[in-house]
Scaffold this motif. Structure first.
Motif, PDB file in Angstrom:
ATOM      1  N   SER A  26     -10.580 -20.063 -13.417  1.00 16.05           N
ATOM      2  CA  SER A  26     -10.929 -19.256 -14.645  1.00 16.05           C
ATOM      3  C   SER A  26     -10.287 -19.558 -15.982  1.00 16.05           C
ATOM      4  CB  SER A  26     -10.310 -17.941 -14.167  1.00 16.05           C
ATOM      5  OG  SER A  26     -10.419 -16.902 -15.382  1.00 16.05           O
ATOM      6  N   SER A  67      -0.945 -11.747 -10.068  1.00 16.28           N
ATOM      7  CA  SER A  67      -1.641 -10.487 -10.593  1.00 16.28           C
ATOM      8  C   SER A  67      -3.116 -10.543 -10.416  1.00 16.28           C
ATOM      9  CB  SER A  67      -1.012 -10.016 -12.026  1.00 16.28           C
ATOM     10  OG  SER A  67      -1.598 -10.893 -12.820  1.00 16.28           O
ATOM     11  N   TRP A  68      -3.508  -9.074 -10.520  1.00 20.56           N
ATOM     12  CA  TRP A  68      -5.202  -8.901 -10.484  1.00 20.56           C
ATOM     13  C   TRP A  68      -5.690  -9.976 -11.581  1.00 20.56           C
ATOM     14  CZ3 TRP A  68      -9.129  -7.321 -13.494  1.00 20.56           C
ATOM     15  CH2 TRP A  68     -10.358  -6.820 -12.662  1.00 20.56           C
ATOM     16  N   ASP A  69      -5.205  -9.816 -12.744  1.00 21.58           N
ATOM     17  CA  ASP A  69      -5.899 -10.367 -14.120  1.00 21.58           C
ATOM     18  C   ASP A  69      -5.446 -12.018 -14.002  1.00 21.58           C
ATOM     19  OD1 ASP A  69      -3.101 -10.139 -14.878  1.00 21.58           O
ATOM     20  OD2 ASP A  69      -3.602  -8.943 -16.368  1.00 21.58           O
ATOM     21  N   LEU A  70      -4.637 -12.455 -12.977  1.00 26.32           N
ATOM     22  CA  LEU A  70      -4.264 -13.903 -13.058  1.00 26.32           C
ATOM     23  C   LEU A  70      -3.151 -14.125 -13.895  1.00 26.32           C
ATOM     24  CD1 LEU A  70      -7.965 -15.289 -12.767  1.00 26.32           C
ATOM     25  CD2 LEU A  70      -6.344 -14.481 -10.848  1.00 26.32           C
ATOM     26  N   LYS A  71      -2.822 -13.290 -14.949  1.00 24.22           N
ATOM     27  CA  LYS A  71      -1.881 -13.799 -15.951  1.00 24.22           C
ATOM     28  C   LYS A  71      -0.388 -13.886 -15.598  1.00 24.22           C
ATOM     29  CE  LYS A  71      -4.716 -11.862 -19.656  1.00 24.22           C
ATOM     30  NZ  LYS A  71      -4.939 -10.579 -20.527  1.00 24.22           N
ATOM     31  N   ASP A  99     -11.081  -3.261  -7.885  1.00 24.07           N
ATOM     32  CA  ASP A  99     -11.271  -2.959  -8.985  1.00 24.07           C
ATOM     33  C   ASP A  99     -10.166  -3.087 -10.249  1.00 24.07           C
ATOM     34  OD1 ASP A  99      -9.572  -1.166  -8.304  1.00 24.07           O
ATOM     35  OD2 ASP A  99     -10.778   0.618  -8.475  1.00 24.07           O
ATOM     36  N   GLY A 100      -8.876  -3.428  -9.755  1.00 21.12           N
ATOM     37  CA  GLY A 100      -7.914  -3.957 -10.863  1.00 21.12           C
ATOM     38  C   GLY A 100      -7.108  -2.707 -11.201  1.00 21.12           C
ATOM     39  N   ARG A 158     -11.889 -15.381  -9.509  1.00 21.73           N
ATOM     40  CA  ARG A 158     -12.068 -14.452 -10.838  1.00 21.73           C
ATOM     41  C   ARG A 158     -10.964 -13.720 -11.022  1.00 21.73           C
ATOM     42  NH1 ARG A 158     -17.531 -11.715  -9.565  1.00 21.73           N
ATOM     43  NH2 ARG A 158     -16.659 -11.901  -7.643  1.00 21.73           N
ATOM     44  N   TYR A 159     -10.424 -13.040  -9.732  1.00 26.41           N
ATOM     45  CA  TYR A 159      -9.403 -12.089  -9.732  1.00 26.41           C
ATOM     46  C   TYR A 159      -8.457 -12.347  -8.550  1.00 26.41           C
ATOM     47  CZ  TYR A 159     -12.661  -9.349  -7.206  1.00 26.41           C
ATOM     48  OH  TYR A 159     -13.519  -9.018  -6.014  1.00 26.41           O
ATOM     49  N   SER A 160      -7.258 -11.458  -8.424  1.00 32.71           N
ATOM     50  CA  SER A 160      -6.708 -11.726  -7.444  1.00 32.71           C
ATOM     51  C   SER A 160      -6.205 -10.215  -6.570  1.00 32.71           C
ATOM     52  CB  SER A 160      -4.951 -12.258  -7.697  1.00 32.71           C
ATOM     53  OG  SER A 160      -4.152 -12.104  -6.805  1.00 32.71           O
ATOM     54  N   PHE A 179      -8.272 -14.618  -3.577  1.00 31.62           N
ATOM     55  CA  PHE A 179      -8.868 -14.646  -4.662  1.00 31.62           C
ATOM     56  C   PHE A 179     -10.410 -14.534  -4.334  1.00 31.62           C
ATOM     57  CE2 PHE A 179      -5.204 -17.183  -5.526  1.00 31.62           C
ATOM     58  CZ  PHE A 179      -4.706 -16.738  -6.755  1.00 31.62           C
TER      59      PHE A 179
END
Length: 397
Positions: free
Chosen positions: A79, A125-129, A168-169, A387-389, A396
């Motif tokens: 990503s 984290s869901w947003d990968l950050k 859905d995060g 794309r997300y976790s 992923f």
């Protein structure tokens, strides 16, 4: 997780004490009836979990391929969020209260980070950050910045044995093992949104259906599985595994979304389950102390770590057949881990041996055996494609 080879771990000692006070739980960890060494019915069937995105959990990113949940996880398909992060392997050392950071190019520990008490998993984290270090007995999550390798201020979270994120995060889901709760929290602040008490013992690992509408949870100390409605945040099903003393561990859905696999360290194999119907699963023997489940970058194989015998079994996902078994030289205790971004290396912690293994996914050859802290557990390879976790050490999509 209970040490089958060398006696109880500190976590087990803690569990024994707490369970004795409660007067109701077991210190280890199922109903009667024999097990079957056969795969599930191989006849293809329609199923609800791989429908179009319109049928999925609202807010969940649509699957790239409705027939392959892991289509976004192809080799080096990073990503934009993570593409500039340095490639590292983060190893939580449960008995040392540290995280070892390994450079996968040199196979060397380049940094050791003090964290809270008894870190169990490093979770993207869901947003990968952010990487969250689950300090179970420290009752906190330590945020780690994968761009800089620096940690932030720990966030107070009670009994964070494991951590997941809804597709859905919208929520983080804490597996509060000793509290016997699923705790839905804000995915950034970790503020509690809803607490779901459960009647099983030792909520542990999980994975989400292809449409994101439900997830299945393993309960280690009562040998049970739960089915949970994601949006309603409600347990909708529960079943006892048909093996006396069952201790289910990692949970993973197949790439086609039709079959679920649950590792079991006392049944020495994986349970094969129809998640939609949530009917009684069948046991497929893999090896002693089956524990972790990881999907290859081409979505065709699943790697199964057999912690009690120092091996890794390879399952062909399309045929649901075991096709290989790799044995670590000089033995070992392969536990949790992940696959490198290019798909060429399987990284696993050596839970009872204070080491980490790097294994060639083409040949099964051990590439490196790296000393780390005591009790290495849920290591995270990062960054990884996707794309997300969904959490854990890296699920992923």
């Amino acid at each position: 997780m209970t040490d089958l080879m060398t006696g109880p771990t500190p976590r087990t000692v803690r569990r024994v004490s707490l369970l004795a006070v409660a007067g109701a739980l077991l210190a280890t960890g199922c109903g009667g009836g024999g097990h079957r060494d056969e795969a599930a019915d191989r006849t293809p069937r329609p199923h609800a979990s791989s429908h179009s995105s319109a049928d999925g959990l609202p807010g969940m990113p649509p699957l790239l391929d409705p027939h392959d949940l892991y289509a976004a996880d192809r080799p080096n398909a990073l990503s934009p969020v993570v593409k500039d992060f340095p490639s590292r392997v983060y190893v939580p050392n449960t008995n040392s209260d540290t995280v070892s950071v390994i450079d996968p190019k040199t196979y060397k520990v380049i940094k050791t980070i003090p964290v809270g008490r008894q870190p169990q998993h490093v979770v993207p984290s869901w947003d990968l950050k952010t990487l969250w270090v689950n300090n179970d007995l420290g009752h906190s999550l330590t945020p780690l910045d994968p761009a800089t390798g620096k940690t932030g201020k720990p966030v107070e979270v009670h009994d964070p044995y494991n951590l997941y994120f809804t597709p859905d995060g919208k929520y983080a889901v804490v597996m509060a093992s000793m509290d016997r709760e699923l705790v839905f929290r804000d995915p950034h602040t970790m503020a509690v949104k809803k607490t779901v008490p459960v009647s099983c013992k030792g909520v542990n690992h999980a994975d989400f259906s292809a449409d994101g509408r439900y997830f299945i949870v393993s309960c280690e100390f009562s040998g049970e599985l739960l089915k949970v409605d994601t949006a309603a945040m409600k347990v909708t099903g529960k079943q006892k595994l048909p093996f006396k003393g069952a201790m289910p561990q990692d949970v993973k859905i197949s790439s086609d979304g039709r079959t679920w696999y649950v590792a079991d360290m006392t049944a020495d194999g994986v349970w094969v389950l129809d998640g939609d119907k949530f009917t009684e699963p069948r046991l497929m023997r893999t090896g002693k102390g089956a524990h972790g489940l990881y999907v290859s970058r081409d979505s065709k194989s699943m790697y199964i770590s057999n912690r009690g015998e120092g091996t890794v079994s390879v399952l062909d996902l399309p045929s649901r057949e075991l096709v290989k078994k790799w044995k670590l030289p000089d033995g070992g205790s392969p536990d949790m881990g992940g696959v490198s971004a290019d798909g060429k290396v399987l990284w696993l912690s050596g839970r009872y041996d204070a080491e980490v293994y790097a294994i060639d996914t083409g040949s099964g050859r051990q590439l490196a055996r790296i000393p780390v802290g005591r009790g290495p557990h849920g290591l995270a390879v990062y960054p990884q494609p996707g794309r997300y976790s969904l959490g854990h050490t890296g699920i992923f999509r």
